[in-house]
Structures are given as structure tokens and as C-alpha cells.
Design a protein around this motif. Structure first.
Motif, PDB file in Angstrom:
ATOM      1  N   ILE A 174       0.833  -1.203   0.000  1.00  0.00           N
ATOM      2  CA  ILE A 174       0.000   0.000   0.000  1.00  0.00           C
ATOM      3  C   ILE A 174       0.867   1.251   0.000  1.00  0.00           C
ATOM      4  O   ILE A 174       0.599   2.218  -0.720  1.00  0.00           O
ATOM      5  CB  ILE A 174      -0.947  -0.003   1.217  1.00  0.00           C
ATOM      6  CG1 ILE A 174      -1.949  -1.152   1.094  1.00  0.00           C
ATOM      7  CG2 ILE A 174      -1.673   1.326   1.356  1.00  0.00           C
ATOM      8  CD1 ILE A 174      -2.899  -1.257   2.261  1.00  0.00           C
ATOM      9  N   LEU A 175       1.923   1.248   0.792  1.00  0.00           N
ATOM     10  CA  LEU A 175       2.803   2.415   0.875  1.00  0.00           C
ATOM     11  C   LEU A 175       3.601   2.625  -0.404  1.00  0.00           C
ATOM     12  O   LEU A 175       4.139   3.716  -0.621  1.00  0.00           O
ATOM     13  CB  LEU A 175       3.751   2.262   2.067  1.00  0.00           C
ATOM     14  CG  LEU A 175       3.082   2.110   3.439  1.00  0.00           C
ATOM     15  CD1 LEU A 175       4.125   1.909   4.519  1.00  0.00           C
ATOM     16  CD2 LEU A 175       2.212   3.318   3.755  1.00  0.00           C
ATOM     17  N   ASP A 176       3.680   1.607  -1.251  1.00  0.00           N
ATOM     18  CA  ASP A 176       4.420   1.749  -2.508  1.00  0.00           C
ATOM     19  C   ASP A 176       3.783   2.770  -3.443  1.00  0.00           C
ATOM     20  O   ASP A 176       4.446   3.250  -4.376  1.00  0.00           O
ATOM     21  CB  ASP A 176       4.504   0.395  -3.223  1.00  0.00           C
ATOM     22  CG  ASP A 176       5.475  -0.556  -2.530  1.00  0.00           C
ATOM     23  OD1 ASP A 176       6.279  -0.078  -1.719  1.00  0.00           O
ATOM     24  OD2 ASP A 176       5.408  -1.773  -2.794  1.00  0.00           O
ATOM     25  N   PHE A 177       2.514   3.113  -3.229  1.00  0.00           N
ATOM     26  CA  PHE A 177       1.835   4.053  -4.105  1.00  0.00           C
ATOM     27  C   PHE A 177       2.075   5.508  -3.713  1.00  0.00           C
ATOM     28  O   PHE A 177       1.706   6.417  -4.465  1.00  0.00           O
ATOM     29  CB  PHE A 177       0.322   3.779  -4.095  1.00  0.00           C
ATOM     30  CG  PHE A 177      -0.058   2.490  -4.763  1.00  0.00           C
ATOM     31  CD1 PHE A 177      -0.225   2.425  -6.136  1.00  0.00           C
ATOM     32  CD2 PHE A 177      -0.251   1.336  -4.028  1.00  0.00           C
ATOM     33  CE1 PHE A 177      -0.570   1.247  -6.763  1.00  0.00           C
ATOM     34  CE2 PHE A 177      -0.599   0.153  -4.638  1.00  0.00           C
ATOM     35  CZ  PHE A 177      -0.759   0.101  -6.017  1.00  0.00           C
ATOM     36  N   MET A 178       2.679   5.755  -2.573  1.00  0.00           N
ATOM     37  CA  MET A 178       2.846   7.125  -2.096  1.00  0.00           C
ATOM     38  C   MET A 178       3.740   7.986  -2.992  1.00  0.00           C
ATOM     39  O   MET A 178       3.521   9.197  -3.082  1.00  0.00           O
ATOM     40  CB  MET A 178       3.360   7.117  -0.658  1.00  0.00           C
ATOM     41  CG  MET A 178       2.343   6.571   0.332  1.00  0.00           C
ATOM     42  SD  MET A 178       2.877   6.612   2.060  1.00  0.00           S
ATOM     43  CE  MET A 178       2.948   8.376   2.340  1.00  0.00           C
ATOM     44  N   PRO A 179       4.768   7.444  -3.681  1.00  0.00           N
ATOM     45  CA  PRO A 179       5.546   8.296  -4.590  1.00  0.00           C
ATOM     46  C   PRO A 179       4.716   8.946  -5.689  1.00  0.00           C
ATOM     47  O   PRO A 179       5.076  10.031  -6.174  1.00  0.00           O
ATOM     48  CB  PRO A 179       6.577   7.323  -5.184  1.00  0.00           C
ATOM     49  CG  PRO A 179       6.746   6.283  -4.137  1.00  0.00           C
ATOM     50  CD  PRO A 179       5.399   6.117  -3.517  1.00  0.00           C
ATOM     51  N   VAL A 180       3.597   8.331  -6.064  1.00  0.00           N
ATOM     52  CA  VAL A 180       2.728   8.935  -7.077  1.00  0.00           C
ATOM     53  C   VAL A 180       2.202  10.282  -6.578  1.00  0.00           C
ATOM     54  O   VAL A 180       2.216  11.285  -7.295  1.00  0.00           O
ATOM     55  CB  VAL A 180       1.557   7.986  -7.414  1.00  0.00           C
ATOM     56  CG1 VAL A 180       0.612   8.646  -8.416  1.00  0.00           C
ATOM     57  CG2 VAL A 180       2.073   6.670  -7.952  1.00  0.00           C
ATOM     58  N   PHE A 181       1.757  10.313  -5.341  1.00  0.00           N
ATOM     59  CA  PHE A 181       1.207  11.544  -4.786  1.00  0.00           C
ATOM     60  C   PHE A 181       2.300  12.564  -4.494  1.00  0.00           C
ATOM     61  O   PHE A 181       2.036  13.771  -4.506  1.00  0.00           O
ATOM     62  CB  PHE A 181       0.423  11.216  -3.509  1.00  0.00           C
ATOM     63  CG  PHE A 181      -0.645  10.186  -3.715  1.00  0.00           C
ATOM     64  CD1 PHE A 181      -1.717  10.439  -4.541  1.00  0.00           C
ATOM     65  CD2 PHE A 181      -0.550   8.942  -3.111  1.00  0.00           C
ATOM     66  CE1 PHE A 181      -2.705   9.489  -4.746  1.00  0.00           C
ATOM     67  CE2 PHE A 181      -1.519   7.985  -3.303  1.00  0.00           C
ATOM     68  CZ  PHE A 181      -2.609   8.256  -4.119  1.00  0.00           C
ATOM     69  N   LEU A 182       3.512  12.104  -4.248  1.00  0.00           N
ATOM     70  CA  LEU A 182       4.618  13.035  -4.050  1.00  0.00           C
ATOM     71  C   LEU A 182       4.917  13.785  -5.340  1.00  0.00           C
ATOM     72  O   LEU A 182       5.185  14.997  -5.317  1.00  0.00           O
ATOM     73  CB  LEU A 182       5.858  12.270  -3.570  1.00  0.00           C
ATOM     74  CG  LEU A 182       7.043  13.112  -3.109  1.00  0.00           C
ATOM     75  CD1 LEU A 182       6.650  13.971  -1.908  1.00  0.00           C
ATOM     76  CD2 LEU A 182       8.223  12.225  -2.751  1.00  0.00           C
ATOM     77  N   VAL A 183       4.852  13.098  -6.471  1.00  0.00           N
ATOM     78  CA  VAL A 183       5.053  13.756  -7.771  1.00  0.00           C
ATOM     79  C   VAL A 183       3.940  14.758  -8.040  1.00  0.00           C
ATOM     80  O   VAL A 183       4.176  15.884  -8.499  1.00  0.00           O
ATOM     81  CB  VAL A 183       5.130  12.700  -8.890  1.00  0.00           C
ATOM     82  CG1 VAL A 183       5.182  13.371 -10.263  1.00  0.00           C
ATOM     83  CG2 VAL A 183       6.348  11.803  -8.701  1.00  0.00           C
ATOM     84  N   LEU A 184       2.692  14.357  -7.744  1.00  0.00           N
ATOM     85  CA  LEU A 184       1.568  15.267  -7.943  1.00  0.00           C
ATOM     86  C   LEU A 184       1.684  16.499  -7.042  1.00  0.00           C
ATOM     87  O   LEU A 184       1.315  17.601  -7.444  1.00  0.00           O
ATOM     88  CB  LEU A 184       0.255  14.537  -7.658  1.00  0.00           C
ATOM     89  CG  LEU A 184      -0.205  13.539  -8.728  1.00  0.00           C
ATOM     90  CD1 LEU A 184      -1.409  12.754  -8.235  1.00  0.00           C
ATOM     91  CD2 LEU A 184      -0.538  14.261 -10.025  1.00  0.00           C
ATOM     92  N   LEU A 185       2.200  16.307  -5.838  1.00  0.00           N
ATOM     93  CA  LEU A 185       2.384  17.437  -4.931  1.00  0.00           C
ATOM     94  C   LEU A 185       3.372  18.442  -5.509  1.00  0.00           C
ATOM     95  O   LEU A 185       3.166  19.657  -5.384  1.00  0.00           O
ATOM     96  CB  LEU A 185       2.875  16.931  -3.571  1.00  0.00           C
ATOM     97  CG  LEU A 185       3.150  18.011  -2.522  1.00  0.00           C
ATOM     98  CD1 LEU A 185       1.866  18.729  -2.132  1.00  0.00           C
ATOM     99  CD2 LEU A 185       3.820  17.403  -1.287  1.00  0.00           C
ATOM    100  N   SER A 186       4.415  17.953  -6.133  1.00  0.00           N
ATOM    101  CA  SER A 186       5.395  18.867  -6.723  1.00  0.00           C
ATOM    102  C   SER A 186       4.766  19.689  -7.849  1.00  0.00           C
ATOM    103  O   SER A 186       5.007  20.898  -7.959  1.00  0.00           O
ATOM    104  CB  SER A 186       6.598  18.078  -7.253  1.00  0.00           C
ATOM    105  OG  SER A 186       6.216  17.181  -8.287  1.00  0.00           O
TER     106      SER A 186
END
Length: 291
Positions: A174-186
Motif C-alpha cells: 500500500i505504501l508503494d503508491f505514495m511516490p505517485v502523490f509526491l510527484v503530484l504534490l510537486s
């Protein structure tokens, strides 16, 4: 009542907290309802509903049974709908008028300028905010500039301990998907920078929220084919849970930044108190928009 007791315990100030119904012959608009009950009803309802959804998704993901939690569902549902249902004069013509006024309340740009900070604080304390932006900013300014630093740090440590516990119990997939939202945050932060550079244009602010809808199309470019293995619908619960965890930790980063600023200003006696308060308000406003 619980929300009032919580605020009093954290601030040491017993403010008047409106908990009763308005006069029976005076219509209360949706804008008035939100301004009055967002902190005591809507925010707790959203938090409880999010926890219930995560619990249900984890149960479905692991093919396990779950408790019905009828009282929990009734609680957050009642907190959302009862202020509207029991509002005086719920007539169709007034409802349509409330919809138009509430839409203007959401999209309004009142209180966005840096020169409006003092007025935003004053309106927030009186409950006369003019827009959704002003409502949220007024609460942030009051919390992070007036509450005791010790209480803020204590609450942060409790949330950090909860976050550590979440990281230890959630599956790594589940935590593997968090980099997707980090890119969107940038990308979102770039748009927010455009919002400030373009003279507080609301188009940029709205686009900074809409950009999060690109999570699914962008996921395969960040984490490869794993986002749809075996299919996207199967992975959707993991997306929802990871997004909730990401938002939680993003809030922790914001709190750590604001607490650090409070400590720095407290340890800097060379600056006048008015200058410290002004700089702190500016930082709180920036964090409110970026986070």
C-alpha cells in the motif's frame, strides 16, 4: 460540546460556542451552517468517515470480515445532514438561494491578500468569514499564532507516534503508491507558485486541486505496471488508503515547519513582537496554501 471542551483544554480560553438552534422564524443559510458547524460537526464527521472507509477497505483487501459499526456510520452521517435538515424554513426556493450563495462562498476570493490577514483573524473570531478560504485561514492563524507552543508540540508528538504505528501495521504494497502523490504534490506546488506570481488568481488555486485527478494516468509513469496489476479496480483500495496516509504525513510536515518557526521566533529576542507576529502570520498563510 466535545469540540468546545477540546478547544478550551488546548488554548486555556473558554470561548462562547454556539450549540443550539437558531430562532424558529429566521432561516439559516448553508453558508451560515458551514461557518457555525464546520469545526464541531463537519471536520469530525470527515475524519471519522475516512477512518471507517480505510477500515472497510482493509477488510475487503484482506478478504476478512468486519464489524458493521452502525453507530459510527449513523454518527458521521448525522453530523453532516442534521444541521441542514433542522434548519428553519427548509423551502425549495430558499434551498436554491442557499446553493447559489454557498457556491459563491466556496469560490470567493475574500481574505486572500496579505494585507487582509488581520481582518481575517478578526472575522474568524466573530464567525463572520466571507469565503471558504477565509474560514480555513482564520482558524489556522488562530491555532498557530495563539495556542501554547507546548500544547502544539505535544499534539504533534502524539500524531507522529500514531503515524509511526500506521507505518508499522500497513502492508508495504500500500505504501508503494505514495511516490505517485509526491510527484503530484510537486506539480501542485508549481501551480500554487503561479497563483502567488499571478496576483492571487483563483484559476491557479482551483487548478492546484484539479491536478490531483491525474493520479491514475500518471501512476504508470512513476511506479510502472504495478498500479494496474492485476487491474486498476483491484488496486483502487490501496490508492485510497495510501492517499489518506500521504495527506496525514503531509499535515505532519506542515505542523513541524510551523512549530519550528514558532521556536525560532521565541528564541530571537532582537525582533519586536509586532514584527514576529507579522512574519508568523505570513508563514502560516503560505503553509495554508501550499499544504
Amino acid at each position: 460540546i466535545a469540540s468546545s471542551m477540546k478547544e478550551g483544554a488546548m488554548t486555556g480560553i473558554a470561548r462562547y460556542f454556539f450549540t443550539g438552534r437558531p430562532p424558529a422564524n429566521q432561516h439559516q443559510t448553508w453558508r451560515d451552517i458551514y461557518s457555525t458547524y464546520w469545526k464541531s460537526h463537519y471536520q469530525p464527521a470527515f475524519t471519522l468517515a475516512t477512518a471507517y472507509v480505510i477500515y472497510s477497505l482493509l477488510a475487503v483487501q484482506n478478504n476478512e470480515g468486519k464489524l458493521p459499526m452502525v453507530l459510527v456510520v449513523l454518527s458521521f452521517t448525522a453530523w453532516v445532514i442534521t444541521p441542514i435538515i433542522f434548519s428553519p424554513f427548509p423551502r425549495w426556493n430558499l434551498i436554491m438561494q442557499d446553493l447559489r450563495e454557498f457556491n459563491g462562498f466556496i469560490t470567493g476570493g475574500a481574505g486572500t491578500a496579505e494585507a487582509d490577514i488581520q481582518e481575517v483573524v478578526s472575522r474568524g473570531k466573530k464567525g463572520t468569514v466571507r469565503s471558504l478560504y477565509e474560514c480555513g485561514l482564520a482558524d489556522e492563524l488562530c491555532v498557530w499564532s495563539e495556542q501554547h507552543l507546548f500544547m502544539l508540540a505535544l499534539c504533534f508528538l502524539a500524531k507522529a507516534a500514531l503515524g509511526f504505528y500506521v507505518l508499522t501495521v500497513l502492508p508495504a504494497e500500500i505504501l508503494d503508491f505514495m511516490p505517485v502523490f509526491l510527484v503530484l504534490l510537486s506539480f501542485s506546488w508549481v501551480v500554487v507558485l503561479g497563483y502567488f506570481s499571478a496576483g492571487l488568481n483563483n484559476v491557479f488555486l482551483v487548478f492546484s486541486f484539479l491536478i490531483w485527478a491525474a493520479a491514475i494516468p500518471l501512476a504508470h509513469m512513476v511506479i510502472g505496471g504495478r498500479f494496474a496489476s492485476p487491474n486498476a479496480s483491484t488496486r483502487m483500495p490501496e490508492y485510497v488508503i495510501s492517499l489518506s496516509v500521504f495527506i496525514f504525513f503531509l499535515g505532519l510536515v506542515k505542523e513541524l515547519l510551523l512549530i519550528t518557526c514558532r521556536v525560532i521566533f521565541a528564541l530571537c529576542p532582537c525582533l519586536p513582537e509586532k514584527v514576529k507576529a507579522k512574519r508568523l502570520h505570513e508563514i502560516i498563510r503560505m503553509c495554508f496554501v501550499y499544504f
